[in-house]
Design an enzyme around this catalytic site. Structure first.
Site, mmCIF file in Angstrom:
data_model
loop_
_atom_site.group_PDB
_atom_site.id
_atom_site.type_symbol
_atom_site.label_atom_id
_atom_site.label_comp_id
_atom_site.label_asym_id
_atom_site.label_seq_id
_atom_site.Cartn_x
_atom_site.Cartn_y
_atom_site.Cartn_z
ATOM 1 N N LYS A 273 7.435 -38.758 -9.028
ATOM 2 C CA LYS A 273 7.963 -37.927 -8.246
ATOM 3 C C LYS A 273 8.344 -36.354 -8.786
ATOM 4 C CE LYS A 273 8.516 -37.990 -3.596
ATOM 5 N NZ LYS A 273 7.549 -39.594 -2.542
HETATM 6 N N1 GLU Z 1 4.884 -38.707 -1.167
HETATM 7 C C1 GLU Z 1 4.634 -39.521 -1.055
HETATM 8 C C2 GLU Z 1 5.795 -40.782 -0.281
HETATM 9 O O1 GLU Z 1 7.084 -40.958 -0.978
HETATM 10 C C3 GLU Z 1 3.524 -39.959 -0.786
HETATM 11 C C4 GLU Z 1 3.195 -40.040 -2.222
HETATM 12 C C5 GLU Z 1 1.686 -40.676 -3.024
HETATM 13 O O2 GLU Z 1 0.375 -40.218 -1.588
HETATM 14 O O3 GLU Z 1 1.162 -40.355 -4.477
HETATM 15 O O4 GLU Z 1 4.811 -42.266 -1.068
#
Ligand code: GLU
Length: 425
Positions: free
Chosen positions: A114
């Site tokens: 993240k």
């Molecule tokens: N931010 C989204 C999540 O928390 C998508 C993450 C992604 O597609 O890599 O799942």
């Protein structure tokens, strides 16, 4: 200096401590090796960067940014980038850990990561956002890459931000690198269906859960949707299209209630045209807190973490909670909801549609071969439905909550990969 710091944060408890606490409890319930739990309790890598950015008034604001990789045992790390004033390193760590579980539960070949930048994107111009994004990308350029770590949108970021990341990375490499980021605009290598994917996955998940509860259907169910960003707005749309009644919606400006049903198409248009739900007609304004406590079948928290906590959980009246957001329910609230017989469809399952279609986008980009939207949605349906039933079966066989079942399956899978690969050196 611009972009004032927030006075109050939405985080009531340290999210990384909560994520570790969840992991420890799952480790005990599933008899997972303590050494493994100790390894998985930490993030593999965390970088903090400063992002000096020229603002429109000529001043320079130094933003703070992070990129955290939790685990790569099952593949390159994957996860969104959040732009929000409350971002902290521990928040990003917890979100990275949850991405590891989410990808493992879905059976896609990624670990978890993240990123986040402490900023208020709503108060920044497009030019300021672009310059900040490009500098942030340069600062983490050695961390990301198609085989290494692949960012995507999250709260406060969108396809345009992904386009800037893609372009900055590609300019530095000297050629277009489609696989470096997902959630890109369709015209430059994004996947059809990616924008709606998180909500579509939550919709499939809810459909399966209702079938399990005496063969109920979305048609005729009432739902309150907290948060009207990418996930909440599309989920409201899909539920309404399927004959559900969306009795309330909300965003940071407040909540709106109509027991006979919100006109979701009108809310969608209002949000698109004005950037906020404030002033939405045909519904009574209520507080964000009251929305969570409404009499309805389904409550879908689709905003930020920790909105359902020990103080309000006893007054939640919904029968099913669908976690469109990451971490919207604290462990304390989880126990209360379980006692009350509320079925919680946990984040790592309910909102995994986004990363599943991100996986499809990454595959399409690597092959430079793009699929039809119907193909994307059908494959998403297969993966979501399978993951739902695996989780449901574990929930029944072991008499544990859906969250424990989902985390248990995920942690076991990451554990198997880690043990099979072995400890280096
Ligand atoms: N931010 C989204 C999540 O928390 C998508 C993450 C992604 O597609 O890599 O799942």
């Amino acid at each position: 200096m611009t972009a004032a710091a927030p006075t109050v944060t939405h985080l009531r408890e340290n999210p990384f401590e909560l994520a570790k606490q969840q992991l420890r409890s799952v480790g005990e319930a599933f008899a997972i090796d303590e050494n493994l739990v100790a390894v998985l309790s930490q993030c593999k890598k965390a970088v903090a960067v400063s992002i000096p950015t020229r603002m429109d008034d000529g001043s320079v604001h130094v933003f703070e940014g992070y990129r955290v990789t939790h685990n790569i045992a099952r593949g390159p790390s994957k996860g969104g980038i959040r732009y929000h004033p409350d971002v902290t390193l521990d928040e990003v760590r917890s979100l990275a850990m949850w991405m590891t579980w989410k990808c493992a539960l879905m059976g896609i070949p990624f670990g978890g990561a993240k990123g986040g930048v402490v900023c208020d994107p709503k108060s920044m111009s497009s030019g300021e956002l672009e310059r900040m994004t490009r500098r942030y990308t340069s600062e983490i350029i050695n961390e990301i890459g198609p085989e290494r770590d692949i960012p995507a949108p999250d709260v406060g970021t969108d396809a345009q931000v992904m386009a800037w990341i893609f372009d900055t990375y590609s300019m530095n490499k000297g050629h277009s690198v489609l696989g470096v980021v997902t959630g890109k605009p369709v015209q430059i290598g994004g996947s059809l269906g990616r924008e709606e994917a998180t909500a579509r996955g939550a919709h499939y998940c809810l459909r399966e859960a209702l079938r399990k509860l005496d063969g109920q259907r979305i048609e005729g169910t009432t739902a309150a949707i907290q948060g009207f960003g990418n996930v909440g707005s599309y989920l409201a749309k899909f539920l309404a299209e399927d004959g559900g009644t969306v009795v309330a919606v909300s965003d940071s400006s407040g909540a709106f209630h109509n027991p006979n049903g919100i006109d979701v198409a009108a809310a969608f248009a209002h949000k698109r045209d004005t950037g906020t739900l404030a002033g939405l007609g045909g519904a009574e304004p209520i507080s964000n807190e009251d929305l969570l406590l409404l009499e309805c079948d389904v409550l879908a928290p689709c905003g930020l973490e920790q909105v359902i906590h020990e103080e309000n959980a006893p007054r939640v009246k919904a029968k099913i909670v669908v976690e469109g957001a990451n971490g919207p329910t604290t462990p304390g609230a989880d126990a209360i909801l379980e006692d009350q017989g509320v079925l919680v469809l946990p984040d790592v399952l309910a909102n995994a549609g986004g990363v599943v279609v991100s996986y499809f986008e990454w595959v399409q980009g690597l092959q430079e071969y793009f699929w039809k939207e119907a193909e994307v949605n059908a494959k998403l349906n297969d993966i979501m439905t399978r993951a739902f039933h695996e989780t449901w079966n574990t929930h029944e066989e072991r008499s544990v909550s859906m969250r424990f079942a989902a985390y248990g399956l995920a942690v076991q899978r990451v554990g198997e990969a880690t043990t099979t690969r072995g400890l280096y050196p």
